[in-house]
Design a protein around this motif. Structure first.
Motif, PDB file in Angstrom:
ATOM      1  N   PRO A  71       0.864  -1.206   0.117  1.00 35.65           N
ATOM      2  CA  PRO A  71       0.002  -0.141   0.043  1.00 35.65           C
ATOM      3  C   PRO A  71       0.956   1.228  -0.011  1.00 35.65           C
ATOM      4  O   PRO A  71       0.329   2.354  -0.440  1.00 35.65           O
ATOM      5  CB  PRO A  71      -0.750  -0.169   1.520  1.00 35.65           C
ATOM      6  CG  PRO A  71      -1.139  -1.744   1.431  1.00 35.65           C
ATOM      7  CD  PRO A  71       0.359  -2.039   0.699  1.00 35.65           C
ATOM      8  N   ARG A  72       1.954   1.281   0.617  1.00 38.42           N
ATOM      9  CA  ARG A  72       2.819   2.523   0.589  1.00 38.42           C
ATOM     10  C   ARG A  72       4.332   2.298   0.155  1.00 38.42           C
ATOM     11  O   ARG A  72       5.058   3.310   0.170  1.00 38.42           O
ATOM     12  CB  ARG A  72       2.961   2.855   2.174  1.00 38.42           C
ATOM     13  CG  ARG A  72       1.598   3.376   2.936  1.00 38.42           C
ATOM     14  CD  ARG A  72       2.044   3.856   4.346  1.00 38.42           C
ATOM     15  NE  ARG A  72       1.042   4.324   4.893  1.00 38.42           N
ATOM     16  CZ  ARG A  72       0.812   5.023   6.231  1.00 38.42           C
ATOM     17  NH1 ARG A  72       2.229   4.999   6.670  1.00 38.42           N
ATOM     18  NH2 ARG A  72      -0.200   5.202   6.726  1.00 38.42           N
ATOM     19  N   VAL A  73       4.426   1.073  -0.727  1.00 33.19           N
ATOM     20  CA  VAL A  73       5.748   1.071  -1.390  1.00 33.19           C
ATOM     21  C   VAL A  73       5.664   0.822  -2.796  1.00 33.19           C
ATOM     22  O   VAL A  73       4.690  -0.158  -3.168  1.00 33.19           O
ATOM     23  CB  VAL A  73       6.319  -0.211  -0.630  1.00 33.19           C
ATOM     24  CG1 VAL A  73       7.755  -0.432  -1.090  1.00 33.19           C
ATOM     25  CG2 VAL A  73       6.346  -0.058   0.954  1.00 33.19           C
ATOM     26  N   ASP A  74       6.443   1.104  -3.501  1.00 36.37           N
ATOM     27  CA  ASP A  74       6.670   0.979  -4.897  1.00 36.37           C
ATOM     28  C   ASP A  74       8.262   0.611  -5.166  1.00 36.37           C
ATOM     29  O   ASP A  74       9.033   0.689  -4.386  1.00 36.37           O
ATOM     30  CB  ASP A  74       6.411   2.176  -5.799  1.00 36.37           C
ATOM     31  CG  ASP A  74       5.009   2.535  -5.923  1.00 36.37           C
ATOM     32  OD1 ASP A  74       4.151   1.809  -5.446  1.00 36.37           O
ATOM     33  OD2 ASP A  74       4.644   3.786  -6.317  1.00 36.37           O
ATOM     34  N   ILE A 114      17.112   1.441 -10.260  1.00 34.51           N
ATOM     35  CA  ILE A 114      16.030   0.759  -9.488  1.00 34.51           C
ATOM     36  C   ILE A 114      15.985   1.057  -8.046  1.00 34.51           C
ATOM     37  O   ILE A 114      17.089   1.510  -7.394  1.00 34.51           O
ATOM     38  CB  ILE A 114      16.085  -0.623  -9.547  1.00 34.51           C
ATOM     39  CG1 ILE A 114      14.770  -1.388  -9.076  1.00 34.51           C
ATOM     40  CG2 ILE A 114      17.200  -1.381  -9.042  1.00 34.51           C
ATOM     41  CD1 ILE A 114      14.508  -2.716  -9.321  1.00 34.51           C
ATOM     42  N   SER A 115      14.906   1.535  -7.712  1.00 36.24           N
ATOM     43  CA  SER A 115      14.844   1.968  -6.111  1.00 36.24           C
ATOM     44  C   SER A 115      13.388   1.520  -5.485  1.00 36.24           C
ATOM     45  O   SER A 115      12.633   1.071  -5.843  1.00 36.24           O
ATOM     46  CB  SER A 115      14.943   3.478  -5.807  1.00 36.24           C
ATOM     47  OG  SER A 115      14.056   4.023  -6.833  1.00 36.24           O
ATOM     48  N   ALA A 116      13.528   1.531  -3.881  1.00 44.80           N
ATOM     49  CA  ALA A 116      12.292   1.478  -3.101  1.00 44.80           C
ATOM     50  C   ALA A 116      11.889   2.594  -2.996  1.00 44.80           C
ATOM     51  O   ALA A 116      12.647   3.614  -2.308  1.00 44.80           O
ATOM     52  CB  ALA A 116      12.887   0.672  -2.096  1.00 44.80           C
ATOM     53  N   LYS A 117      10.604   3.080  -3.186  1.00 38.39           N
ATOM     54  CA  LYS A 117       9.974   4.182  -2.888  1.00 38.39           C
ATOM     55  C   LYS A 117       8.946   4.136  -1.922  1.00 38.39           C
ATOM     56  O   LYS A 117       7.888   3.404  -2.107  1.00 38.39           O
ATOM     57  CB  LYS A 117       9.448   4.835  -4.367  1.00 38.39           C
ATOM     58  CG  LYS A 117       8.721   6.036  -4.196  1.00 38.39           C
ATOM     59  CD  LYS A 117       8.328   6.698  -5.690  1.00 38.39           C
ATOM     60  CE  LYS A 117       7.813   7.736  -5.860  1.00 38.39           C
ATOM     61  NZ  LYS A 117       7.266   8.230  -7.166  1.00 38.39           N
ATOM     62  N   VAL A 118       9.145   4.587  -0.736  1.00 40.78           N
ATOM     63  CA  VAL A 118       8.110   4.571   0.411  1.00 40.78           C
ATOM     64  C   VAL A 118       7.285   5.747   0.773  1.00 40.78           C
ATOM     65  O   VAL A 118       8.078   6.804   0.821  1.00 40.78           O
ATOM     66  CB  VAL A 118       9.053   4.135   1.790  1.00 40.78           C
ATOM     67  CG1 VAL A 118       8.102   3.929   2.838  1.00 40.78           C
ATOM     68  CG2 VAL A 118      10.008   2.834   1.276  1.00 40.78           C
ATOM     69  N   GLY A 144      18.375   3.657  -3.646  1.00 42.95           N
ATOM     70  CA  GLY A 144      18.274   2.416  -4.838  1.00 42.95           C
ATOM     71  C   GLY A 144      19.808   2.568  -5.163  1.00 42.95           C
ATOM     72  O   GLY A 144      20.769   3.156  -4.713  1.00 42.95           O
ATOM     73  N   ALA A 145      19.899   1.920  -6.392  1.00 44.49           N
ATOM     74  CA  ALA A 145      21.351   1.748  -7.102  1.00 44.49           C
ATOM     75  C   ALA A 145      21.127   1.407  -8.497  1.00 44.49           C
ATOM     76  O   ALA A 145      19.957   1.211  -8.925  1.00 44.49           O
ATOM     77  CB  ALA A 145      21.941   0.592  -6.483  1.00 44.49           C
ATOM     78  N   GLY A 146      22.097   1.444  -9.315  1.00 48.19           N
ATOM     79  CA  GLY A 146      21.917   1.009 -10.617  1.00 48.19           C
ATOM     80  C   GLY A 146      23.393   1.448 -11.307  1.00 48.19           C
ATOM     81  O   GLY A 146      24.380   0.961 -10.720  1.00 48.19           O
TER      82      GLY A 146
END
Length: 234
Positions: A71-74, A114-118, A144-146
């Motif tokens: 619900p809160r994470v992409d 790519i990253s975690a978006k909260v 994130g990292a890439g």
């Protein structure tokens, strides 16, 4: 009773979602990139030529595909492009014709990350089974990292300091390097499907110089950027 009748009608004719929350979003952004340019290749270039630290700043263009995993994470996939180009001349030398000794200096970065978006709060709520209503605005943070692809080029007239002859040449260093980043910002909803985004981001990266620049330390590819854009939920 009126509310129960209105919700199905709005879901069928308006921009809301039927029976589900949005699963992803895609957006385009534009902003401004401020590279740190702290390695010796930039110091040497600024010392020789009429190039200042601010001349490496540039507009940045990018896009993001974000897939909702909670619900809160992409999970977000980003690509961007920033490129500066500066016509310059040697600070302390002129040609035998008393004309400037000129060069073009270009610096380009293209990150794929790519990253975690909260999100710091709920992004919206479901109303019955027929509509999803977004919050007016929601802040977020991410990390994130890439991989970042880069190109640094000096093209034009050069001085042979042993003979003091002037010759034309092009020196290029290009390649890629791993990168990590952090960012934060907020989304502002314009409708259930469309929203604006503004964010600030800092990335760290360094890359070895190419064979045209033997003897230089790794190039600093780190920097800060701010960007804003428009996205669509689907």
């Amino acid at each position: 009773m009126l509310l129960m009748l209105a919700l199905p009608a709005a879901a069928q004719s308006g921009p809301g979602f039927l029976f589900r929350n949005p699963r992803a979003s895609f957006g385009l952004r534009v902003g401004y990139a401020v590279p740190m340019v702290s390695s010796d290749i930039f110091d040497d270039t600024r010392e020789e030529l009429t190039v200042e630290r601010g001349d490496f700043r540039a507009a940045v263009f990018g896009g993001q595909l974000a897939i909702r995993v909670a619900p809160r994470v992409d999970v977000a996939f980003d690509v961007g492009l920033s490129k500066s180009a500066k016509k310059s001349e040697y600070r302390d030398w002129v040609g035998t014709d008393d004309l400037p000794i000129e060069q073009w200096v270009e610096f380009q970065r293209i990150p794929f990350v790519i990253s975690a978006k909260v999100y710091m709060g709920d992004r919206g709520r479901s109303v019955g089974r027929f509509a999803w209503i977004p919050e007016a605005w929601t802040p977020f943070v991410g990390a994130g990292a890439g991989w970042v692809f880069y190109r640094f080029e000096r093209d034009g007239e050069f001085i042979d300091y042993e003979t003091l002859n002037i010759y034309r040449d092009r020196f290029i260093s290009d390649g890629s390097a791993p990168t990590i980043h952090v960012y934060g910002g907020a989304d502002w909803s314009l409708s259930p499907m469309v929203f604006l985004t503004a964010e600030g981001r800092y990335a760290w990266a360094r890359a070895d110089m190419g064979v045209d620049f033997v003897g230089f330390d790794p190039m600093d590819l780190s920097g800060f950027q701010v960007a804003t854009g428009i996205s669509i939920r689907f």
